[in-house]
Design an enzyme around this catalytic site. Structure first.
Site, PDB file in Angstrom:
ATOM      1  N   LYS A  64       0.833  -1.002  -0.035  1.00  0.00           N
ATOM      2  CA  LYS A  64       0.014  -0.076  -0.113  1.00  0.00           C
ATOM      3  C   LYS A  64       0.791   1.274   0.045  1.00  0.00           C
ATOM      4  O   LYS A  64       0.625   2.093  -0.815  1.00  0.00           O
ATOM      5  CB  LYS A  64      -0.847  -0.039   1.160  1.00  0.00           C
ATOM      6  CG  LYS A  64      -2.007  -1.120   1.285  1.00  0.00           C
ATOM      7  CD  LYS A  64      -3.108  -1.208   2.438  1.00  0.00           C
ATOM      8  CE  LYS A  64      -2.177  -1.475   3.873  1.00  0.00           C
ATOM      9  NZ  LYS A  64      -1.497  -2.793   3.901  1.00  0.00           N
ATOM     10  N   THR A  65       1.961   1.354   0.938  1.00  0.00           N
ATOM     11  CA  THR A  65       2.817   2.479   1.073  1.00  0.00           C
ATOM     12  C   THR A  65       3.618   2.586  -0.187  1.00  0.00           C
ATOM     13  O   THR A  65       3.991   3.704  -0.897  1.00  0.00           O
ATOM     14  CB  THR A  65       3.755   2.130   2.385  1.00  0.00           C
ATOM     15  OG1 THR A  65       2.713   2.228   3.269  1.00  0.00           O
ATOM     16  CG2 THR A  65       4.542   3.754   2.437  1.00  0.00           C
ATOM     17  N   THR A 158      -5.997  -1.343   6.711  1.00  0.00           N
ATOM     18  CA  THR A 158      -5.951  -3.025   6.645  1.00  0.00           C
ATOM     19  C   THR A 158      -7.312  -3.387   7.154  1.00  0.00           C
ATOM     20  O   THR A 158      -7.543  -4.435   7.162  1.00  0.00           O
ATOM     21  CB  THR A 158      -5.022  -3.255   7.821  1.00  0.00           C
ATOM     22  OG1 THR A 158      -5.335  -2.616   9.226  1.00  0.00           O
ATOM     23  CG2 THR A 158      -3.781  -3.232   7.631  1.00  0.00           C
ATOM     24  N   ARG A 217       6.773  -7.838   2.307  1.00  0.00           N
ATOM     25  CA  ARG A 217       7.483  -7.456   3.428  1.00  0.00           C
ATOM     26  C   ARG A 217       8.142  -8.652   4.199  1.00  0.00           C
ATOM     27  O   ARG A 217       9.296  -8.332   4.705  1.00  0.00           O
ATOM     28  CB  ARG A 217       6.600  -6.490   4.661  1.00  0.00           C
ATOM     29  CG  ARG A 217       7.370  -6.117   5.730  1.00  0.00           C
ATOM     30  CD  ARG A 217       6.708  -5.311   6.684  1.00  0.00           C
ATOM     31  NE  ARG A 217       6.436  -3.867   6.025  1.00  0.00           N
ATOM     32  CZ  ARG A 217       5.196  -3.287   6.099  1.00  0.00           C
ATOM     33  NH1 ARG A 217       4.111  -3.986   6.803  1.00  0.00           N
ATOM     34  NH2 ARG A 217       5.001  -2.358   5.775  1.00  0.00           N
TER      35      ARG A 217
HETATM   36  P1  ADP Z   1       2.315  -1.652   3.246  1.00  0.00           P
HETATM   37  O1  ADP Z   1       2.122  -0.464   3.204  1.00  0.00           O
HETATM   38  O2  ADP Z   1       0.858  -2.392   2.387  1.00  0.00           O
HETATM   39  O3  ADP Z   1       1.883  -2.304   4.592  1.00  0.00           O
HETATM   40  P2  ADP Z   1       4.631  -1.753   1.830  1.00  0.00           P
HETATM   41  O4  ADP Z   1       4.103  -0.843   0.850  1.00  0.00           O
HETATM   42  O5  ADP Z   1       5.420  -1.032   3.029  1.00  0.00           O
HETATM   43  O6  ADP Z   1       3.219  -2.362   2.419  1.00  0.00           O
HETATM   44  O7  ADP Z   1       5.611  -2.904   1.414  1.00  0.00           O
HETATM   45  C1  ADP Z   1       6.492  -3.482   2.231  1.00  0.00           C
HETATM   46  C2  ADP Z   1       7.747  -3.578   1.380  1.00  0.00           C
HETATM   47  O8  ADP Z   1       7.658  -4.715   0.607  1.00  0.00           O
HETATM   48  C3  ADP Z   1       8.106  -2.714   0.681  1.00  0.00           C
HETATM   49  O9  ADP Z   1       8.989  -1.897   1.160  1.00  0.00           O
HETATM   50  C4  ADP Z   1       8.716  -3.249  -0.597  1.00  0.00           C
HETATM   51  O10 ADP Z   1      10.201  -3.417  -0.524  1.00  0.00           O
HETATM   52  C5  ADP Z   1       8.212  -4.454  -0.901  1.00  0.00           C
HETATM   53  N1  ADP Z   1       6.777  -4.489  -1.688  1.00  0.00           N
HETATM   54  C6  ADP Z   1       5.824  -4.403  -1.468  1.00  0.00           C
HETATM   55  N2  ADP Z   1       4.874  -4.441  -2.559  1.00  0.00           N
HETATM   56  C7  ADP Z   1       5.830  -4.744  -3.645  1.00  0.00           C
HETATM   57  C8  ADP Z   1       5.658  -4.972  -5.108  1.00  0.00           C
HETATM   58  N3  ADP Z   1       4.243  -4.960  -5.538  1.00  0.00           N
HETATM   59  N4  ADP Z   1       6.657  -5.135  -5.825  1.00  0.00           N
HETATM   60  C9  ADP Z   1       7.911  -5.020  -5.162  1.00  0.00           C
HETATM   61  N5  ADP Z   1       8.152  -4.838  -4.070  1.00  0.00           N
HETATM   62  C10 ADP Z   1       7.120  -4.840  -2.989  1.00  0.00           C
END
Ligand code: ADP
Length: 334
Positions: A64-65, A158, A217
């Site tokens: 998401k981030t 979430t 992650r």
């Molecule tokens: P969320 O915000 O959903 O908790 P993040 O965006 O922080 O998740 O994702 C965690 C890590 O996983 C990111 O820093 C990145 O390194 C990796 N990641 C997540 N989604 C992808 C993707 N689609 N392709 C490559 N790396 C990803």
């Protein structure tokens, strides 16, 4: 402009930040979401209008981030980051709203945890790029209206079910992120190993991916651990044997479940006779927050059908018995 880091930022999230893709084309998987965002970005550039507000939902660590932070790079604009729990009153929003640039992005993580007063305060900002500020109190109070730069609000949650209807309706795009396939995670592991200058075999990348709970992650964390393990005990490269040994040492089982996953299933079976039981009772017994169970542990166990949700609570499946190496009880006679 990078605002304060989301609450609870620590070591592993620094690793995440370093490994995060910078552009949409670098994002692995979630193709349909990425394609829709590409269209929205192209339209925003052509029409010279800010991107419509977007909400991303899905379990933690699915990107998401990542999606939120590639968008300003695509648009050539800035982003400010904050989170719902950091915004306890409307005034907490002011520094972010006054720092906006035309077309820039404001990212609010865990937006479902923003208090209702703050939510209502930003409705006019989302609709008309305007906020109403109350000055003074009681009889002498007056409201002034302040015009803002046109911006894009990106929310991540979430728990999309916990968003109020009016809040949900103000987002133009609703994107749900799904768990990743093993192949997609293996690709992420290989790319990130290269970024970390760590040699890795395809078999090892596959093994780490297979045991990463469908979550990028988690894959990053497993990669990081395997890299440390090899640096300390081997030659720094990650072979399949090293990946196996590293994950075993971390108590990640052959199916990729970690200690908390197994504790969850064991508690549900041993203490609650396999369920059905409510999440609160499980959480109290495990000495964990109910939110941790429902946001972080359960989504993957549900998706892999180790548990099912019934109206009366969580119930284990025969798969859970199998993964714990136990015999499932005979089916009760009708
Ligand atoms: P969320 O915000 O959903 O908790 P993040 O965006 O922080 O998740 O994702 C965690 C890590 O996983 C990111 O820093 C990145 O390194 C990796 N990641 C997540 N989604 C992808 C993707 N689609 N392709 C490559 N790396 C990803």
């Amino acid at each position: 402009v990078i605002g304060p880091a989301p609450a609870g930022d620590d070591g592993p999230s620094k690793v995440d930040a370093a490994l995060r893709p910078k552009f949409l084309r670098e994002v692995v998987g979630q193709r349909k979401v990425a394609e829709r965002l590409e269209i929205a970005v192209a339209a925003s550039k052509k029409l010279k209008e800010p991107l419509g507000h977007i909400i991303f939902d899905g379990p933690p660590g699915l990107g998401k981030t990542t999606f939120a932070t590639v968008l300003p790079n695509e648009l050539g604009t800035s982003i400010q980051l904050t989170s719902g729990p950091a915004l306890s009153k409307p005034a907490d929003m002011l520094p972010f709203l006054t720092n906006l640039e035309e077309g820039s992005i404001l990212f609010i993580d865990e937006i479902h945890r923003m208090p209702r007063v703050v939510e209502e305060f930003i409705y006019p900002a989302m609709e008309d790029f305007r906020i109403d500020i109350v000055l003074g109190e009681g009889m002498s109070a007056r409201t002034i209206s302040m015009q803002l730069k046109r911006f894009t609000l990106i929310g991540a949650t979430t728990r999309s079910g916990m968003l109020s209807g009016p809040m949900r309706d103000r987002f133009k795009m609703h994107e749900h992120l799904e768990f990743y396939s093993v192949e997609e995670l293996a690709t992420i592991v290989r790319i990130n190993a290269a970024k970390l200058n760590t040699p890795i075999t395809d078999g090892a990348a596959h093994e780490l991916a297979r045991r990463s709970r469908g979550t990028p992650r988690v894959a990053n964390a497993r990669l990081h651990w395997a890299r440390n393990y090899s640096a300390a005990l081997h030659d720094g490269a990650i072979t399949e044997a090293v990946a196996h040994a590293a994950l075993d040492k971390a108590e990640v089982d052959a199916d990729g479940l970690d200690k908390n996953d197994r504790r969850y299933l064991e508690t549900l079976i041993d203490v609650f006779g396999g369920g059905p039981t409510g999440v609160e009772a499980l959480a109290a017994t495990m000495n964990l927050a109910a939110d941790t169970l429902s946001d972080e542990i359960e989504p993957y166990l549900l998706r892999e059908q180790y548990i099912v949700r019934s109206p009366r609570g969580r119930v284990v499946t025969p798969r859970a018995f199998a993964v714990l190496g136990r015999q499932s009880p005979p089916k009760p006679r009708p």
